[in-house]
Motif scaffolding. Structure first.
Motif, PDB file in Angstrom:
ATOM      1  N   GLN A  63       2.729   6.323  -4.195  1.00 38.27           N
ATOM      2  CA  GLN A  63       1.823   5.765  -3.198  1.00 38.27           C
ATOM      3  C   GLN A  63       0.407   5.756  -3.752  1.00 38.27           C
ATOM      4  O   GLN A  63      -0.015   6.693  -4.446  1.00 38.27           O
ATOM      5  N   LEU A  64      -0.298   4.663  -3.442  1.00 38.66           N
ATOM      6  CA  LEU A  64      -1.623   4.440  -3.987  1.00 38.66           C
ATOM      7  C   LEU A  64      -2.588   4.001  -2.896  1.00 38.66           C
ATOM      8  O   LEU A  64      -2.189   3.474  -1.852  1.00 38.66           O
ATOM      9  N   SER A  65      -3.869   4.180  -3.183  1.00 36.44           N
ATOM     10  CA  SER A  65      -4.961   3.662  -2.348  1.00 36.44           C
ATOM     11  C   SER A  65      -5.723   2.623  -3.161  1.00 36.44           C
ATOM     12  O   SER A  65      -6.025   2.843  -4.344  1.00 36.44           O
ATOM     13  N   VAL A  66      -6.006   1.506  -2.526  1.00 37.28           N
ATOM     14  CA  VAL A  66      -6.884   0.489  -3.115  1.00 37.28           C
ATOM     15  C   VAL A  66      -8.084   0.378  -2.187  1.00 37.28           C
ATOM     16  O   VAL A  66      -7.944   0.013  -1.018  1.00 37.28           O
ATOM     17  N   ARG A  67      -9.277   0.691  -2.699  1.00 38.68           N
ATOM     18  CA  ARG A  67     -10.457   0.786  -1.845  1.00 38.68           C
ATOM     19  C   ARG A  67     -11.600  -0.053  -2.388  1.00 38.68           C
ATOM     20  O   ARG A  67     -11.825  -0.116  -3.608  1.00 38.68           O
ATOM     21  N   ALA A  68     -12.308  -0.695  -1.472  1.00 45.96           N
ATOM     22  CA  ALA A  68     -13.496  -1.484  -1.822  1.00 45.96           C
ATOM     23  C   ALA A  68     -14.672  -1.040  -0.959  1.00 45.96           C
ATOM     24  O   ALA A  68     -14.490  -0.665   0.202  1.00 45.96           O
ATOM     25  N   ASN A  69     -15.870  -1.094  -1.524  1.00 43.43           N
ATOM     26  CA  ASN A  69     -17.094  -0.769  -0.795  1.00 43.43           C
ATOM     27  C   ASN A  69     -17.931  -2.020  -0.585  1.00 43.43           C
ATOM     28  O   ASN A  69     -17.882  -2.963  -1.384  1.00 43.43           O
ATOM     29  N   GLY A  70     -18.681  -2.008   0.493  1.00 44.33           N
ATOM     30  CA  GLY A  70     -19.546  -3.141   0.789  1.00 44.33           C
ATOM     31  C   GLY A  70     -20.845  -2.683   1.418  1.00 44.33           C
ATOM     32  O   GLY A  70     -21.158  -1.483   1.441  1.00 44.33           O
ATOM     33  N   VAL A  71     -21.600  -3.643   1.921  1.00 50.47           N
ATOM     34  CA  VAL A  71     -22.854  -3.369   2.635  1.00 50.47           C
ATOM     35  C   VAL A  71     -22.749  -4.047   3.989  1.00 50.47           C
ATOM     36  O   VAL A  71     -22.588  -5.266   4.068  1.00 50.47           O
ATOM     37  N   SER A  72     -22.822  -3.266   5.054  1.00 53.33           N
ATOM     38  CA  SER A  72     -22.590  -3.800   6.388  1.00 53.33           C
ATOM     39  C   SER A  72     -23.866  -4.368   6.992  1.00 53.33           C
ATOM     40  O   SER A  72     -24.878  -3.665   7.111  1.00 53.33           O
ATOM     41  N   ILE A  93      -8.651   1.818  -7.573  1.00 56.17           N
ATOM     42  CA  ILE A  93      -7.215   2.005  -7.371  1.00 56.17           C
ATOM     43  C   ILE A  93      -6.866   3.412  -7.850  1.00 56.17           C
ATOM     44  O   ILE A  93      -7.159   3.774  -8.990  1.00 56.17           O
ATOM     45  N   ARG A  94      -6.267   4.202  -6.968  1.00 58.65           N
ATOM     46  CA  ARG A  94      -5.937   5.575  -7.346  1.00 58.65           C
ATOM     47  C   ARG A  94      -4.611   5.987  -6.734  1.00 58.65           C
ATOM     48  O   ARG A  94      -4.214   5.490  -5.664  1.00 58.65           O
ATOM     49  N   LEU A  95      -3.928   6.887  -7.420  1.00 57.78           N
ATOM     50  CA  LEU A  95      -2.741   7.516  -6.861  1.00 57.78           C
ATOM     51  C   LEU A  95      -3.150   8.493  -5.768  1.00 57.78           C
ATOM     52  O   LEU A  95      -4.142   9.214  -5.922  1.00 57.78           O
ATOM     53  N   LEU A  96      -2.414   8.511  -4.668  1.00 63.94           N
ATOM     54  CA  LEU A  96      -2.673   9.521  -3.647  1.00 63.94           C
ATOM     55  C   LEU A  96      -2.400  10.901  -4.240  1.00 63.94           C
ATOM     56  O   LEU A  96      -1.519  11.077  -5.081  1.00 63.94           O
ATOM     57  N   GLU A  97      -3.146  11.884  -3.785  1.00 61.54           N
ATOM     58  CA  GLU A  97      -3.074  13.221  -4.360  1.00 61.54           C
ATOM     59  C   GLU A  97      -2.656  14.242  -3.317  1.00 61.54           C
ATOM     60  O   GLU A  97      -2.714  14.006  -2.109  1.00 61.54           O
ATOM     61  N   ARG A  98      -2.219  15.403  -3.812  1.00 61.73           N
ATOM     62  CA  ARG A  98      -1.893  16.518  -2.945  1.00 61.73           C
ATOM     63  C   ARG A  98      -3.164  17.069  -2.320  1.00 61.73           C
ATOM     64  O   ARG A  98      -4.218  16.994  -2.938  1.00 61.73           O
ATOM     65  N   PRO A  99      -3.071  17.614  -1.095  1.00 62.59           N
ATOM     66  CA  PRO A  99      -1.861  17.783  -0.286  1.00 62.59           C
ATOM     67  C   PRO A  99      -1.481  16.570   0.547  1.00 62.59           C
ATOM     68  O   PRO A  99      -0.512  16.636   1.305  1.00 62.59           O
ATOM     69  N   GLU A 100      -2.225  15.482   0.395  1.00 62.53           N
ATOM     70  CA  GLU A 100      -1.928  14.299   1.199  1.00 62.53           C
ATOM     71  C   GLU A 100      -0.541  13.761   0.898  1.00 62.53           C
ATOM     72  O   GLU A 100       0.209  13.367   1.802  1.00 62.53           O
ATOM     73  N   PHE A 101      -0.192  13.732  -0.380  1.00 62.00           N
ATOM     74  CA  PHE A 101       1.086  13.140  -0.779  1.00 62.00           C
ATOM     75  C   PHE A 101       1.475  13.672  -2.144  1.00 62.00           C
ATOM     76  O   PHE A 101       0.622  13.879  -3.016  1.00 62.00           O
ATOM     77  N   CYS A 102       2.781  13.893  -2.349  1.00 59.01           N
ATOM     78  CA  CYS A 102       3.306  14.346  -3.643  1.00 59.01           C
ATOM     79  C   CYS A 102       4.073  13.198  -4.292  1.00 59.01           C
ATOM     80  O   CYS A 102       5.111  12.769  -3.771  1.00 59.01           O
ATOM     81  N   GLN A 103       3.554  12.703  -5.387  1.00 64.59           N
ATOM     82  CA  GLN A 103       4.220  11.611  -6.094  1.00 64.59           C
ATOM     83  C   GLN A 103       5.601  12.058  -6.563  1.00 64.59           C
ATOM     84  O   GLN A 103       5.770  13.157  -7.078  1.00 64.59           O
TER      85      GLN A 103
END
Length: 402
Positions: free
Chosen positions: A189-198, A298-308
């Motif tokens: 499981q992975l997270s794909v995150r983007a930042n912006g200016v609101s 793009i990053r792999l989810l990490e413990r303790p949230e999730f164990c690959q």
């Protein structure tokens, strides 16, 4: 059913009344992931009462693994029984109190009996029976009752392995309807995150919408972006799924942040790192409306949230597989199915972490997939008692005294 199964060595079967009473006691305790403390207390107390050496590991505050060891005092192999204590959230709509279990028409009714309090009860029953004839055995038999399988996909078992738990082989009790399961996918499981200016849309030139970066990054994410070799035991796999997209505050505002959560079910040869590289490469090839690659992390989810999890598979002729299959056949007169099960091949279990740590693991347990986490959940008593008997006979076979 006879109290013993042949001799040389003598194998004593679990007391049916004790197994049912143990399952009933387990089902009286609510143990939704994050609230395993009380049930861990009960299990530890019971294992001490049975004469086992026990150890408790606090993995997260108030969340415990409990390990009980039956040491024969003679050199020999180590067999591990593995089952999780935590459960999924209990569904609404029960016609009775889900934590007041009862027997009716040959079934035990109780929350999460299928996943996997029935199997844990069977394992406790088996180790109780094995303790009564330990003079016929060699080596050690360990029960690991763990936290955090349902929410993190294995933090409890992974923590035990990292703390030094080892064994020659393992029986995991996830529900297989008394069939012998030898493989399942890995789960990345992975997270794909983007930042912006609101800013408000009327000032959009002054801002940056995080979704303008994130959404193009989602476009190439299908199985064609993954590097893999097809496997006959994993038909229809791998899969990739964008399961959640979130961000922003309201439709008239550019989003300051946006995130997508991605699930990939992997086949042998794939790893979390290889999946990460595949997705990074696919995203790098696309362009946003401004003509640039998506600016995302793009990053792999990490413990303790999730164990690959890595893909799990054990050879069908491995001694632990053979011991379970032969115990089933010896007790019930027919050979069980051995191999991949569907839809379980799509699931993840603690067997992944154990196998990856070098502990050959087979999955065999009572319970049906379509009866997991349903309203008025129940299990056939015969199935639970059958699993307990197989655990005991397989354990005696693997740890027999020479």
């Amino acid at each position: 059913m006879l109290n013993t199964v042949s001799k040389n060595p003598e194998i004593e079967l679990p007391d049916p009344d004790y197994v049912v009473a143990t399952a009933t006691a387990l089902c009286r305790h609510s143990s939704v992931s994050g609230a395993e403390g009380v049930i861990a207390d009960w299990v530890e107390t019971e294992l001490v009462r049975l004469g086992l050496d026990t150890w408790r590991q606090e993995v997260l505050p108030g969340r415990f693994n409990v390990v009980g060891t039956l040491d024969t005092g003679r050199p020999g192999p180590t067999l591990l029984f593995n089952g999780h204590l935590d459960t999924l959230p209990i569904p609404d709509g029960y016609s009775h109190d889900p934590f007041e279990p009862f027997v009716r028409d040959g079934r035990l009714y109780g929350a999460e009996i299928n996943n996997m309090k029935g199997a844990v009860a069977g394992m406790i029953g088996a180790i109780s029976a094995l303790a009564r004839t330990k003079d016929q055995l060699s080596g050690r038999i360990i029960l690991s009752a763990v936290m955090g399988e349902c929410d993190t996909l294995g933090l409890g078992t992974l923590s035990l392995v990292e703390a030094g738990l080892s064994a020659d082989f393992c029986i995991n009790g996830e529900p297989t309807d008394l069939q012998v399961m030898t493989c399942h996918v890995g789960v990345t499981q992975l997270s794909v995150r983007a930042n912006g200016v609101s800013v408000h849309v009327c000032r959009s030139r002054e801002g940056r919408n995080a979704f303008a970066e994130l959404l193009p990054a989602m476009a190439p994410l299908d199985r064609r972006c993954l590097t893999f070799e097809s496997h006959t035991d994993f038909p229809g796999l791998p899969t990739i799924n964008v399961g959640k997209v979130s961000g922003g505050t309201m439709a008239s505002m550019l989003a300051a942040g946006a995130e997508a959560l991605v699930d990939v079910r992997t086949v042998p040869g794939m790893t979390p790192d290889s999946v990460l590289k595949d997705i990074e490469a696919a995203v790098a090839k696309v362009r946003t409306i401004s003509g640039t690659p998506p600016d995302v992390e793009i990053r792999l989810l990490e413990r303790p949230e999730f164990c690959q999890q890595h893909p799990y598979e054990v050879e069908r002729n491995h001694p632990v597989v053979t011991a379970v299959a032969e115990a089933h056949a010896r007790l019930f007169g027919d050979q069980p199915y051995i191999g991949p099960l569907y839809p379980q091949v799509f699931f993840g279990t603690d067997a992944s972490h154990l196998n990856h740590a070098g502990i050959a693991t087979v999955i065999y347990g009572p319970g049906k997939v379509d009866e997991i986490n349903v309203v008025d959940e129940s299990m056939r008593l015969d199935d639970m008692l059958s699993a307990a008997r197989v655990y005991a006979v397989a354990g005696a076979t693997l740890c027999r005294r020479n």
